[in-house]
Design an enzyme around this catalytic site. Structure first.
Site, PDB file in Angstrom:
ATOM      1  N   PHE A 239     132.126 -27.774  37.089  1.00  8.10           N
ATOM      2  CA  PHE A 239     133.194 -27.731  38.096  1.00  8.10           C
ATOM      3  C   PHE A 239     133.697 -29.142  38.412  1.00  8.10           C
ATOM      4  CE2 PHE A 239     134.567 -27.951  42.558  1.00  8.10           C
ATOM      5  CZ  PHE A 239     135.614 -27.046  42.533  1.00  8.10           C
ATOM      6  N   GLU A 240     132.762 -30.092  38.597  1.00  2.00           N
ATOM      7  CA  GLU A 240     133.160 -31.476  38.908  1.00  2.00           C
ATOM      8  C   GLU A 240     133.954 -32.079  37.744  1.00  2.00           C
ATOM      9  OE1 GLU A 240     129.843 -33.694  41.493  1.00  2.00           O
ATOM     10  OE2 GLU A 240     128.994 -32.495  39.859  1.00  2.00           O
TER      11      GLU A 240
ATOM     12  N   ASP B  48     135.757 -30.441  35.528  1.00  3.93           N
ATOM     13  CA  ASP B  48     137.085 -29.795  35.494  1.00  3.93           C
ATOM     14  C   ASP B  48     138.019 -30.377  36.553  1.00  3.93           C
ATOM     15  OD1 ASP B  48     136.279 -28.237  33.406  1.00  3.93           O
ATOM     16  OD2 ASP B  48     135.823 -26.471  34.626  1.00  3.93           O
TER      17      ASP B  48
ATOM     18  N   LEU C  90     128.447 -32.502  -4.348  1.00  3.40           N
ATOM     19  CA  LEU C  90     127.100 -32.932  -4.719  1.00  3.40           C
ATOM     20  C   LEU C  90     126.529 -32.045  -5.817  1.00  3.40           C
ATOM     21  CD1 LEU C  90     125.455 -33.589  -1.223  1.00  3.40           C
ATOM     22  CD2 LEU C  90     126.472 -35.249  -2.765  1.00  3.40           C
TER      23      LEU C  90
ATOM     24  N   GLU D 299     118.499 -35.531   4.806  1.00 10.44           N
ATOM     25  CA  GLU D 299     119.239 -34.957   5.944  1.00 10.44           C
ATOM     26  C   GLU D 299     119.482 -33.481   5.665  1.00 10.44           C
ATOM     27  OE1 GLU D 299     122.786 -37.581   6.727  1.00 10.44           O
ATOM     28  OE2 GLU D 299     121.832 -38.676   5.080  1.00 10.44           O
TER      29      GLU D 299
ATOM     30  N   LYS E 140     121.549 -30.101   5.231  1.00 13.26           N
ATOM     31  CA  LYS E 140     122.897 -29.805   4.730  1.00 13.26           C
ATOM     32  C   LYS E 140     123.476 -28.670   5.580  1.00 13.26           C
ATOM     33  CE  LYS E 140     125.374 -28.808   0.464  1.00 13.26           C
ATOM     34  NZ  LYS E 140     126.178 -27.690   0.966  1.00 13.26           N
TER      35      LYS E 140
ATOM     36  N   ASP F 282     126.168 -26.013   6.999  1.00 15.23           N
ATOM     37  CA  ASP F 282     127.151 -25.168   6.326  1.00 15.23           C
ATOM     38  C   ASP F 282     128.392 -25.035   7.205  1.00 15.23           C
ATOM     39  OD1 ASP F 282     128.030 -23.696   4.232  1.00 15.23           O
ATOM     40  OD2 ASP F 282     127.004 -21.851   4.771  1.00 15.23           O
TER      41      ASP F 282
ATOM     42  N   ARG G  71     138.616 -31.710   3.529  1.00 16.00           N
ATOM     43  CA  ARG G  71     138.207 -32.158   2.194  1.00 16.00           C
ATOM     44  C   ARG G  71     139.261 -31.810   1.137  1.00 16.00           C
ATOM     45  NH1 ARG G  71     135.990 -30.499  -2.456  1.00 16.00           N
ATOM     46  NH2 ARG G  71     134.662 -32.001  -3.516  1.00 16.00           N
TER      47      ARG G  71
ATOM     48  N   GLU H 190     130.670 -32.519   8.946  1.00 17.10           N
ATOM     49  CA  GLU H 190     130.949 -31.083   8.874  1.00 17.10           C
ATOM     50  C   GLU H 190     131.395 -30.571  10.238  1.00 17.10           C
ATOM     51  OE1 GLU H 190     130.354 -28.734   6.120  1.00 17.10           O
ATOM     52  OE2 GLU H 190     130.397 -30.628   5.032  1.00 17.10           O
TER      53      GLU H 190
ATOM     54  N   TYR I 203     127.680 -37.709   8.970  1.00 15.10           N
ATOM     55  CA  TYR I 203     126.582 -38.151   8.105  1.00 15.10           C
ATOM     56  C   TYR I 203     126.918 -39.325   7.189  1.00 15.10           C
ATOM     57  CZ  TYR I 203     129.144 -34.954   5.010  1.00 15.10           C
ATOM     58  OH  TYR I 203     130.135 -34.315   4.309  1.00 15.10           O
TER      59      TYR I 203
ATOM     60  N   LYS J 280     119.506 -38.673  -0.440  1.00 17.84           N
ATOM     61  CA  LYS J 280     120.333 -39.802  -0.883  1.00 17.84           C
ATOM     62  C   LYS J 280     119.453 -41.030  -1.133  1.00 17.84           C
ATOM     63  CE  LYS J 280     124.078 -38.252   2.146  1.00 17.84           C
ATOM     64  NZ  LYS J 280     124.749 -38.482   3.422  1.00 17.84           N
TER      65      LYS J 280
ATOM     66  N   LYS K  15     118.924 -27.009  -2.562  1.00 12.61           N
ATOM     67  CA  LYS K  15     119.351 -25.774  -1.901  1.00 12.61           C
ATOM     68  C   LYS K  15     118.138 -24.885  -1.606  1.00 12.61           C
ATOM     69  CE  LYS K  15     123.177 -25.210  -1.319  1.00 12.61           C
ATOM     70  NZ  LYS K  15     124.437 -24.868  -1.971  1.00 12.61           N
TER      71      LYS K  15
ATOM     72  N   CYS L 299     139.857  -8.006 -27.742  1.00 18.49           N
ATOM     73  CA  CYS L 299     140.431  -8.463 -26.471  1.00 18.49           C
ATOM     74  C   CYS L 299     140.921  -7.270 -25.649  1.00 18.49           C
ATOM     75  CB  CYS L 299     141.590  -9.420 -26.743  1.00 18.49           C
ATOM     76  SG  CYS L 299     142.452  -9.932 -25.233  1.00 18.49           S
TER      77      CYS L 299
ATOM     78  N   CYS M 103     145.135  -7.829 -25.495  1.00 19.99           N
ATOM     79  CA  CYS M 103     146.028  -7.789 -26.665  1.00 19.99           C
ATOM     80  C   CYS M 103     145.372  -7.155 -27.888  1.00 19.99           C
ATOM     81  CB  CYS M 103     146.518  -9.197 -27.005  1.00 19.99           C
ATOM     82  SG  CYS M 103     145.199 -10.277 -27.624  1.00 19.99           S
TER      83      CYS M 103
ATOM     84  N   CYS N  26     139.269 -14.834 -27.447  1.00 17.24           N
ATOM     85  CA  CYS N  26     140.431 -14.202 -28.067  1.00 17.24           C
ATOM     86  C   CYS N  26     141.258 -15.332 -28.661  1.00 17.24           C
ATOM     87  CB  CYS N  26     141.250 -13.435 -27.031  1.00 17.24           C
ATOM     88  SG  CYS N  26     142.848 -12.883 -27.667  1.00 17.24           S
TER      89      CYS N  26
ATOM     90  N   CYS O 149     148.622 -13.550 -26.378  1.00 17.44           N
ATOM     91  CA  CYS O 149     147.811 -12.807 -25.403  1.00 17.44           C
ATOM     92  C   CYS O 149     148.342 -13.088 -23.991  1.00 17.44           C
ATOM     93  CB  CYS O 149     146.355 -13.236 -25.525  1.00 17.44           C
ATOM     94  SG  CYS O 149     145.241 -12.311 -24.461  1.00 17.44           S
TER      95      CYS O 149
END
Length: 664
Positions: free
Chosen positions: A32-33, A35, A81, A111, A113, A115, A134, A170, A222, A285, A309, A403, A406, A421, A427
Site C-alpha cells: 500500500f505504501e 502504491d 549451446l 548455473e 538452465k 526455461d 534472441r 531469461e 547470467y 562454462k 540436460k 517418393c 512424385c 528422391c 518433385c
C-alpha cells in the site's frame, strides 16, 4: 525542495524499494505504501512533463502500445549451446577443451538452465536503452517497452559499471504466478495457458505493455557481453551483475573438475522441483574469460560452454500412422502420427522417426504403443515400443521405395542414413521447399511473401524456381486466393527489394546442401564472387577454414548442374548481389593465403576477435589447436606453457602480436 528534486527523490526511493522487493525478496515497506508513493510520482510527472525520464519507475505500469516490433541486429550473436546427457559427454567435452588449451588448469562455473525466453539487455551509462529477443541468434525483436514493465529488470544500475555492455538472461514466469493466471482464465471461461515458457515468450510480443505489466514476469541474468568490462571470469561476472542491481540466481557453483560438476548436476536433478521456476538442466562454462576467448566458437555454439540436460520427460501413446515428408533437398523423413498426448506442457500429435534405420532399430509399427520423449530437441522423438501392448495382427513396417509426392524411385547412397528422391526439378515439395528457403528471413527476407503464397504461385504455374519470382507482376499475383491489390503490390515490391541482399546471404539462399549461414559467409569471404566460387575444385574448397570434403563436393556438384547455372545467370540479369560489396572488399588481401595460424594468449593492441578477422581478411585460416599443419603461432601474454612447448617441438614459428601485424 524544488519540484524536480521531489520527483527525483521519489524515483530514487521507489527504485530502491523495487530492488529490495523484486531482486532481494526483502521488502521494507508495505504494498500500500509503495502504491501511494508511485501514485504521487505519477501525479507529479503528469503535471511536469518537462522532467520526463525514460528510466522512471512509473513506466513499469506500462500503457504504451507497440503495433510492430522492430528487428534489431545483435552487436554480439546469441549462440545456442551444445547439449550433453551423460557424465561421459561432459568428460569428452573437457578433453576437447584441454586439447585446444594445451592441458592448462581449467575451472568450471555451473548455473541452472532456466526455461524461459532468452533476452539481451543493452545498458549505456547505467541506463537500460534496449531489450531484444534472441530471434535467430543474429537478430531479434526490440521489446524494450514491454521489458521495462518487468520489475526485476533495473532501468538504472547501481554502483560502478562499464559505460556500455549487453547482459543476457531469461524472461521467466514463476510457477505460482502461472497457476494464478490460469485460475483467472478458467474463472473467466477461457482456455488455460499450456506452459510457463511459451506464456513468458508470448508476453514479450503483446502489443499493449499494460497487459505485460499485469503478468508476474521475472528476469534472471547470467552473462555480460562487451569490451573493456573489467571482468576476468564468469564467476566474477555473476558477482558484478548482482552488485549492479541485476537478479542473478544464487544457485551456482565454481568447480575444479567434471566430477564436481556432476555432484552439482545430481543435487539439482532432485532439488529443482523445489524451485519457483521451471529449469531443464545445468549450464557448465569454462570460468576464465581469457580461456573462453581462446576456445572460441563453432558455427553454432561456444566451445567453452555445455548444457547438461536433465532426463527428458516421457509419455506413452498409440502410433496411428507413419507418413513420409519430402524435404527441399529430396531427403525423406518418416513421421509418426500419434494419438494426442500431453508432454512437457504441450499436446504432442507428431514425432520424427528420423530414418529407416531408426524404425528398424526399435521395430516401430503402426498400432504400437510407443514411448515419446521431449528433451533438448524441439520436435519430440520416439525412444521405444511397449511390446506388451502390441496388437496380435501387427505387421512390420516396410519402408517406402518410391517418393510419396512424385513416385520417383528412392535412392540411398552407402553411408547415408536417409533415402532421397532424386527428381530434383520435378518433385513439387522439393521445388516449393527451395523457394520457401530462398525467401526466408535469414536468406533473401522477402517481405509480403510466405510459404502458403509460394505453394499458390507454384500451383498456378507462375513459378517453378526462385529466379521466376523476379518476373512476377502485380496483375499476375492479384487473382490469387486471399490476395488484394495492396498485398500483391507489397509482394512484388518485396521481391524487387531483395536485390539489395548481400552476397553471403544470397549464397545461403541458393539452398546448396550442407551450406548453412556460417559456411556461406566463409565461402563468400574466401572467393569474393560467384564466378570464382563456381570455378573452384573440391581440393581448393577444402583449404577454406571449416570447409570439409562433404561440403566441398556438394558445392561443386551444385554448380556443375546446368539447370542451376542457368538459374544463376538469370538471377544475375535481375541484379542479385553475386559479389562482396566494396566496403567488404576493403583491406582484404591474399598475403596469408595457404597459411594456418593459431592465436593464443592475451593481446595489447587489438583483441583476439579482431586478430582472427585480420588473418581471414588476408586469406589465412585460423587454427583452433597446434598441429603439424600449423604455419605460425601468434603468442600473446598468459599463453599456456604446454602450447609453446608443442609449437617448439613441431618447429612451428612463434611470432609476437607486433611481428604478426608487421607481416600483413
Amino acid at each position: 525542495m524544488t519540484t524536480e528534486e521531489r520527483i527525483e527523490a521519489l524515483r530514487q526511493e521507489l527504485r530502491e524499494h523495487n530492488y529490495n522487493y523484486y531482486v532481494l525478496d526483502n521488502p521494507t515497506i508495505s504494498d500500500f505504501e509503495f502504491d501511494m508513493k508511485l501514485k504521487a510520482l505519477q501525479d507529479l510527472e503528469s503535471k511536469h512533463p518537462e522532467f520526463y525520464d525514460p528510466t522512471s519507475p512509473s513506466l513499469r505500469v506500462g500503457g504504451m502500445v507497440t503495433k510492430s516490433f522492430e528487428t534489431v541486429v545483435h552487436d554480439h550473436p546469441m549462440y545456442s549451446l551444445d547439449n550433453s546427457y551423460s557424465k561421459e559427454d561432459l568428460e569428452d567435452w573437457e578433453k576437447r577443451i584441454q586439447r585446444i588449451l594445451g592441458n592448462s588448469e581449467v575451472e568450471f562455473t555451473c548455473e541452472l538452465k532456466y526455461d524461459g525466453a532468452s533476452i539481451s539487455l543493452t545498458y549505456e551509462n547505467g541506463r537500460l536503452v534496449r531489450a531484444v529477443t534472441r530471434g535467430d541468434g543474429t537478430q531479434g525483436d526490440d521489446v524494450t517497452t514491454n521489458v521495462k514493465t518487468i520489475k526485476s529488470v533495473p532501468l538504472r544500475l547501481k554502483g560502478s559499471y562499464p559505460p556500455k555492455f549487453d547482459i543476457r538472461g531469461e524472461i521467466v514466469l514463476p510457477l505460482e504466478g502461472f497457476a494464478e493466471m490460469n485460475k483467472e482464465r478458467i474463472a473467466n471461461g477461457e482456455d488455460p495457458y499450456m506452459n510457463p515458457r511459451n506464456t513468458a515468450s508470448g508476453s514479450l510480443k503483446l502489443q499493449d505493455s499494460a497487459l505485460v505489466a499485469e503478468r508476474p514476469l521475472d528476469c534472471l541474468l547470467y552473462g555480460v557481453v562487451g569490451t573493456n568490462t573489467g571482468i576476468s571470469s564468469q564467476w566474477q561476472m555473476l558477482e558484478k551483475a548482482r552488485e549492479w542491481g541485476f537478479k542473478v540466481p544464487t544457485a551456482a557453483k565454481l568447480c575444479a573438475s567434471t566430477q564436481e560438476v556432476m555432484q552439482f548436476v545430481d543435487y539439482w536433478d532432485v532439488h529443482r522441483h523445489d524451485l519457483p521456476y521451471e529449469t531443464d538442466g545445468v549450464v557448465v562454462k569454462v570460468n576464465s574469460l581469457q580461456q573462453q576467448d581462446e576456445l572460441g566458437y563453432t558455427s553454432k555454439s561456444p566451445r567453452w560452454a555445455m548444457a547438461y540436460k536433465f532426463k527428458a520427460e516421457q509419455a506413452s501413446t498409440v502410433l496411428n500412422e507413419i507418413t513420409y515428408q519430402v524435404g527441399r533437398t529430396g531427403a525423406i523423413t518418416p513421421v509418426a502420427n500419434l494419438q494426442p498426448v500431453l508432454l512437457a506442457g504441450t499436446t504432442v500429435k507428431r514425432a520424427s522417426l528420423h530414418n529407416a534405420d531408426q524404425i528398424a532399430k526399435f521395430d516401430i509399427r503402426e498400432g504400437d504403443t510407443v514411448f515419446v520423449e521431449k528433451g533438448g530437441e524441439i520436435i519430440p522423438k520416439i525412444v521405444g515400443v511397449d511390446f506388451t501392448k502390441r496388437p496380435a495382427d501387427s505387421k512390420p513396417t516396410v519402408y517406402i521405395t518410391h517418393c510419396p509426392e512424385c513416385h520417383t524411385e528412392l535412392v540411398r547412397t552407402p553411408g547415408d542414413a536417409k533415402h532421397y528422391c532424386v527428381n530434383y526439378y520435378g518433385c513439387p515439395p522439393q521445388i516449393t521447399g527451395r523457394i520457401q528457403h530462398y525467401i526466408s528471413r535469414k536468406a533473401m527476407d522477402i517481405e509480403g511473401m510466405g510459404s502458403e503464397t509460394v505453394e499458390l504461385l507454384f500451383k498456378e504455374g507462375l513459378i517453378t524456381n526462385y529466379a521466376d519470382l523476379y518476373g512476377l507482376t502485380k496483375e499476375q499475383v492479384m487473382p490469387l486466393e486471399r490476395m488484394a491489390e495492396k498485398s500483391a503490390e507489397n509482394l512484388v515490391n518485396g521481391i524487387a527489394a531483395s536485390v539489395q541482399i548481400p552476397f553471403e546471404r544470397v549464397l545461403f539462399a541458393l539452398g546448396i546442401r550442407f551450406v548453412g549461414e556460417t559456411v556461406a559467409k566463409k565461402l563468400a569471404k574466401a572467393y569474393r564472387n560467384i564466378d570464382a566460387l563456381m570455378a573452384a575444385t573440391v581440393e581448393e574448397l577444402t583449404t577454406v577454414n571449416e570447409i570439409g570434403e562433404r561440403i566441398a563436393e556438394s558445392v561443386v556438384e551444385f554448380f556443375q548442374n546446368e539447370n542451376n547455372r542457368i538459374i544463376i545467370e538469370r538471377l544475375k540479369d535481375y541484379g542479385i548481389q553475386f559479389s562482396l560489396s566494396e566496403s567488404q572488399l576493403q583491406n582484404q588481401t591474399d598475403k596469408l593465403k595457404g597459411l594456418t595460424i593459431v592465436v593464443s594468449g592475451v593481446f595489447e593492441t587489438i583483441g583476439r576477435t579482431e586478430l582472427k578477422k585480420l588473418i581471414e581478411d588476408n586469406g589465412g585460416k585460423v587454427g583452433s589447436s597446434i598441429s603439424s599443419k600449423t604455419s605460425y603461432l601468434v603468442a600473446g601474454d598468459k599463453m599456456g606453457p604446454s602450447k609453446r612447448a608443442k609449437a617448439e617441438n613441431l618447429d612451428i614459428p612463434i611470432v609476437s602480436e607486433q611481428e604478426f601485424l608487421a607481416m600483413i
